[in-house]
Write a protein that holds these residues in place. Sequence first.
Motif: not given
Length: 474
Positions: A454-458
């Motif tokens: 989630y952190v990587f994508i968003v």
Amino acid sequence: MEKFEGYIFTALCSTNFLISCLLFSRVTREQREPYMDEVFHVPQAQEYCHGKFNEWDPMITTLPGLYLVSVGVIKPVVWLTGLTDQVVCSTAMLRFINLLFNCGNLYVLYLLVCKLHLREKTQTTSRRILSALSLSTFPVLYFFNFLYYTDAGSTFFTLFAYLMTLYGCHKASALLGVCAVLFRQNNVVWVAFCAGTLVAAKMDEAWKLERAKKRDEKSPASQVPLSFGGVKKATLFMLEFLTSPSQVKAVLLVAWPYAVVGVGFLVFVVLNDGIVVGDRASHEACLNFPQLFYFLSFALFFSLPVSLCYHRALRFLQAVKRRPLFFVFAACVCLLLVWKFTAVHKYLLADNRHFPFYVWKRLFQRHELAPFLLVPGYVFAGWNFLDAIKPRSLFWSLAFLACLLAATVPQKLLEFRYFIVPYLMYRLHMPLPSLPRLIGEFLLYTAVNAATLYVFIVKSFRWPDGAATQRFMW
């Protein structure tokens, strides 16, 4: 495997692959261009796809195992489909290679769990399968299934080599070890571990025979008394074993394939004038003993659901109460090593895209005494680690610890990817956990994976002096 268990495991592999493909699709849509180390790996693989095997990027530190395997998979696709190299050797297709390794890792981990815990009468199908699934989703490893990095393939060949060792296929194991070294040079340590397990097994047999002959009734023949006298006996026995021509010959008759790999690796180091292939200024070996403490803390966190419980914590307090001087001595040694041997890599301090940057900044750099205040935690993490592998023999444990030191201490950079194989080896050799503990482990790994993806994508960001999108990752 039994027929019913085979059906369940096949369904699980299919489900795991489907979910991974969906996540892969999302990651690739968000990050289409090569990111981080991919800016070196992807163009190099594309050169190989075009048949330019004499082209090499001097910034790449590893051998070309990943690129050779990628070409071996991709080229048949080009011939069968008639697609161009530009399409089939795209960033997305190269990344997809690691999803195949992910499936392979799940299967090899399952076979290792079955082989290592064959004699446990209480093991069940669900525990074997869930243990393999949980380890295949180990967060640091699982994240790099979606990028074109060496970790998935390096782990696969290393674990596969060890599996062949357990089955007694030593020539195949050595060959797979060569493949692992082609992905990452320090995997030679785990090739040595495969050989070390054979030496440890021979030592165990000789030790039992010697104890039986002397009829030592004070301790079981298979164990070494945990006392000064016991340690002295074990040390003298090891020296006698390693200097005995007959014992050395017996070991070499079995372990010679690994010796050939070791000699070949030494020739490579001499010819290459070092272990790393490129960017040598940023990858110099050093004695960074606190790296072992970081690994022990890392292992404690990710094994919490399966290794820590009230009874183990109570045993630790009782051990401290029984032998306070020993634990004070251990703490003093840790303090000395932290004081004199802490090494900080320039990448750790400069690159705010990696999680270790924030661990170092918010924990170790909070105060000048912070690294020393963590020593009690290191002592507990070390005790928990040793207690978890206590069922293994002394000589096996010594071989494992020696390889663990060789794999961690020379690394100057705090990089969680370097802990993948040591952690999986540690976790595999723990007693098979109960079903509730395995569920807890799987939920922990799932939560960490969800958070990191989630952190990587968003949560992307941009540096003030650059227009490129940056992302947080391990």
